[in-house]
Design a protein around this motif. Sequence first.
Motif, PDB file in Angstrom:
ATOM      1  N   TYR A 581       0.834  -1.210   0.000  1.00  0.00           N
ATOM      2  CA  TYR A 581       0.000   0.000   0.000  1.00  0.00           C
ATOM      3  C   TYR A 581       0.865   1.255   0.000  1.00  0.00           C
ATOM      4  O   TYR A 581       0.617   2.206  -0.755  1.00  0.00           O
ATOM      5  CB  TYR A 581      -0.917  -0.020   1.223  1.00  0.00           C
ATOM      6  CG  TYR A 581      -1.824   1.188   1.331  1.00  0.00           C
ATOM      7  CD1 TYR A 581      -3.094   1.178   0.756  1.00  0.00           C
ATOM      8  CD2 TYR A 581      -1.415   2.332   2.009  1.00  0.00           C
ATOM      9  CE1 TYR A 581      -3.927   2.288   0.850  1.00  0.00           C
ATOM     10  CE2 TYR A 581      -2.242   3.450   2.103  1.00  0.00           C
ATOM     11  CZ  TYR A 581      -3.490   3.419   1.525  1.00  0.00           C
ATOM     12  OH  TYR A 581      -4.302   4.520   1.616  1.00  0.00           O
ATOM     13  N   LEU A 582       1.890   1.263   0.853  1.00  0.00           N
ATOM     14  CA  LEU A 582       2.804   2.404   0.873  1.00  0.00           C
ATOM     15  C   LEU A 582       3.466   2.597  -0.491  1.00  0.00           C
ATOM     16  O   LEU A 582       3.612   3.724  -0.978  1.00  0.00           O
ATOM     17  CB  LEU A 582       3.872   2.204   1.945  1.00  0.00           C
ATOM     18  CG  LEU A 582       3.419   2.264   3.406  1.00  0.00           C
ATOM     19  CD1 LEU A 582       4.549   1.843   4.335  1.00  0.00           C
ATOM     20  CD2 LEU A 582       2.928   3.671   3.766  1.00  0.00           C
ATOM     21  N   THR A 588       4.092   8.234   0.488  1.00  0.00           N
ATOM     22  CA  THR A 588       3.772   9.581   0.961  1.00  0.00           C
ATOM     23  C   THR A 588       3.413   9.566   2.445  1.00  0.00           C
ATOM     24  O   THR A 588       3.057   8.525   3.016  1.00  0.00           O
ATOM     25  CB  THR A 588       2.594  10.164   0.179  1.00  0.00           C
ATOM     26  OG1 THR A 588       1.437   9.332   0.416  1.00  0.00           O
ATOM     27  CG2 THR A 588       2.893  10.202  -1.307  1.00  0.00           C
ATOM     28  N   ALA A 589       3.473  10.740   3.030  1.00  0.00           N
ATOM     29  CA  ALA A 589       3.086  10.871   4.435  1.00  0.00           C
ATOM     30  C   ALA A 589       1.606  10.552   4.625  1.00  0.00           C
ATOM     31  O   ALA A 589       1.207   9.983   5.649  1.00  0.00           O
ATOM     32  CB  ALA A 589       3.397  12.288   4.931  1.00  0.00           C
ATOM     33  N   LYS A 590       0.797  10.904   3.626  1.00  0.00           N
ATOM     34  CA  LYS A 590      -0.634  10.602   3.715  1.00  0.00           C
ATOM     35  C   LYS A 590      -0.862   9.092   3.765  1.00  0.00           C
ATOM     36  O   LYS A 590      -1.676   8.598   4.558  1.00  0.00           O
ATOM     37  CB  LYS A 590      -1.367  11.208   2.521  1.00  0.00           C
ATOM     38  CG  LYS A 590      -2.875  10.977   2.542  1.00  0.00           C
ATOM     39  CD  LYS A 590      -3.548  11.629   1.343  1.00  0.00           C
ATOM     40  CE  LYS A 590      -5.055  11.374   1.350  1.00  0.00           C
ATOM     41  NZ  LYS A 590      -5.716  11.985   0.162  1.00  0.00           N
ATOM     42  N   ALA A 593       0.281   7.748   7.152  1.00  0.00           N
ATOM     43  CA  ALA A 593      -0.698   8.047   8.205  1.00  0.00           C
ATOM     44  C   ALA A 593      -1.877   7.088   8.133  1.00  0.00           C
ATOM     45  O   ALA A 593      -2.416   6.652   9.162  1.00  0.00           O
ATOM     46  CB  ALA A 593      -1.174   9.491   8.076  1.00  0.00           C
ATOM     47  N   ALA A 594      -2.281   6.743   6.905  1.00  0.00           N
ATOM     48  CA  ALA A 594      -3.381   5.783   6.740  1.00  0.00           C
ATOM     49  C   ALA A 594      -2.990   4.410   7.271  1.00  0.00           C
ATOM     50  O   ALA A 594      -3.793   3.720   7.926  1.00  0.00           O
ATOM     51  CB  ALA A 594      -3.773   5.699   5.269  1.00  0.00           C
ATOM     52  N   VAL A 595      -1.757   3.993   6.992  1.00  0.00           N
ATOM     53  CA  VAL A 595      -1.281   2.707   7.500  1.00  0.00           C
ATOM     54  C   VAL A 595      -1.212   2.716   9.022  1.00  0.00           C
ATOM     55  O   VAL A 595      -1.636   1.755   9.683  1.00  0.00           O
ATOM     56  CB  VAL A 595       0.099   2.368   6.896  1.00  0.00           C
ATOM     57  CG1 VAL A 595       0.738   1.179   7.625  1.00  0.00           C
ATOM     58  CG2 VAL A 595      -0.043   2.044   5.410  1.00  0.00           C
ATOM     59  N   MET A 596      -0.709   3.796   9.592  1.00  0.00           N
ATOM     60  CA  MET A 596      -0.637   3.888  11.056  1.00  0.00           C
ATOM     61  C   MET A 596      -2.036   3.844  11.673  1.00  0.00           C
ATOM     62  O   MET A 596      -2.239   3.229  12.730  1.00  0.00           O
ATOM     63  CB  MET A 596       0.090   5.159  11.472  1.00  0.00           C
ATOM     64  CG  MET A 596       1.578   5.170  11.154  1.00  0.00           C
ATOM     65  SD  MET A 596       2.521   3.925  12.076  1.00  0.00           S
ATOM     66  CE  MET A 596       2.472   4.623  13.733  1.00  0.00           C
TER      67      MET A 596
END
Length: 663
Positions: A581-582, A588-590, A593-596
């Motif tokens: 996914y990353l 990206t940072a977006k 953040a979604a993964v986190m």
Amino acid sequence: MKFVFGRQDWNTLRRGQEKCYLLTNEKGGYSCLTMIGSSARQEQVLLMASVKAPNNWVQMVSNVEELIHREGKTVSLLSQEYVGYAHNQEGFRHLQGFEVNPFPHWTYQVQGFRLEKTILLAHGGNQVALDYVLHNGGEEPVVVDLKPWLRMTPKGEMPKIGEKGNVTVSEIHRHGQKLYFACDGELLLEGETWQEDLYFQDDAKDDRSAVGKAFSDHRFRYRLEKGETRRVSLIYSTEPVTASVETLRREELKRQKDLQDQAGITSALGRQLVRAADQFVVDRESTGGKTIIAGYPFFGDWGRDTMIALLGCGIAAGRKADCESIFRTFMAYVHQGLMPNMFPEGDKPPMYNTVDASLLFIYALHAYYEEFKDLDFVREALPVMAEILHWYQKGTDFHIRMDEDGLLEAGGGFEQVTWMDVRIGDVLPTPRHGKPVEINAYWYNALMTMAHFERLLEGEDRAKDYENLAGRVKKSFLEKFWNGEKGCLYDVVSGNPYDAQVRPNQIWAVSLPFGMLDPQREKQVVRKVFEELYTPYGLRSLSPKDPEFKPFYGGSLWDRDTAYHQGTVWAFPLGAYYLAYLKVHGFTAKAAAAVMADLSMLEGTLQEGCIGQIAEIFDGLAPTVSKGCFAQAWSVGELLRALKAAEEILRKQTAEALAEKEV
């Protein structure tokens, strides 16, 4: 992380047995009981010693019962289910609170008397310590007995009534085993008593042997006067006791903090996963090096599991020396390009029935180099990598060979060579003979990794040879594995109807450092996996749309094994999904953040099953309750490295933003 539970979590005995703690000792030994202090499995005992690391297990101490004598009455704080349910012990009725932080800690109260108990396990030895704080807040004196229940038999066996044993002032001898103890209470030797018909409900659910027993022949006594508070301890060990409880506590807290700091992970979830990962990194006496236990309480150390788990439990955790020890152990046992799937015990030879362990070894070496930049170790490992690639091209055992199109094929007859490798007699529920998708993704990745290393070590001609072969593999892969109808990859290329089943194995064709798909097709694979296989606790092993999908894992061995890879959710492929996914979102940072945000949902399962751990599997349709091994190395390792990757992206963004602000 601190895990806190209250009386609502054990309003019945069965509810109180839904969760357990786990302490490990680097030797493969452990301590594990439910949160009410009972055993819901045969393998849940106070001290499971590993007398030869990592998996020569002996059940030493089943439990310790606390007996409170006051005003002519005796109250037991032990909880345990028995066959027939009529004689269940329900000490949990007096349990006020339970927490794990990082040691399991119970608080009991019997009217004006309070007992607090903490369990610790010595790192590097088979030694369990019980640390008590006793407080008599009543008007009358209280007598407290600590009564051990013992087994002293190999894992899977039960002691037999009539076997001879002996207890001295500091040792117990029985069944060829020796157990030392140290306690500051009054030792009372007594005639042998037995717990019979112990009932293990989790074993019963899985159609395993669910009845056991334990014996006791001594106890330790304390007397507390009105208002008196006393700190006491009880230690059992396979070696003479030397360290105090406080020393064990202090050293273990420091060791765990150092490991968390070493990993360079800052989030509370990440630091908990580092702690969980540590429980799998153990010694292997037969090789004199380190290895990784695949899962507690059932599994030993396996080649495939070790190489996958090593990516997170070793490399992402920053354990450079341990990684090298594990690599060298496997390098020493390479046979015709194959790495052991199971190591020898005693005089038995290794078992090599795995096509992926050797390729995963090369994958892990690439990750090792990216993390630690140690080219000298890569140079040491280069001949082994070359040997692996040579034999895979030429052909080796288990029908593993490169076909004329450059793709790898493996397996034949009843051979089980990929991770979906269940066999029940003459039945293979998930046959994958032919050209499995993840094996060929690993194969291409291994060739490109080898070319990369050769170029770093100035082997330009050899690098080009590997790249040329990789080019042929890529061309054939793109021609044969893309399923245009479903918009994803075939699971196997074998000419059988099951080739087109939607399974998670295709995710590795995206997540690996060297991939063969174009960006658009990579996005399609990630989308397909998310739509049909993704859950917050893992990926389904088969799409629910498939007629062979099985929504539930449990029951008899046949029922379990036929569901194992037919829809059951596995936690470990979720790590590859997040890395993919990353990648498809440009790191990206977006995206990070979604993964986190998604990873934060793991906190739910950390409080279910084995507290602070991630299980092997979950039901396919509704993954809510952990199943299989309650603590699985590759589950923890893969999610740990995905979290670290996301965290590093966010950290980099923060650093860049601060730098721009200063300018």
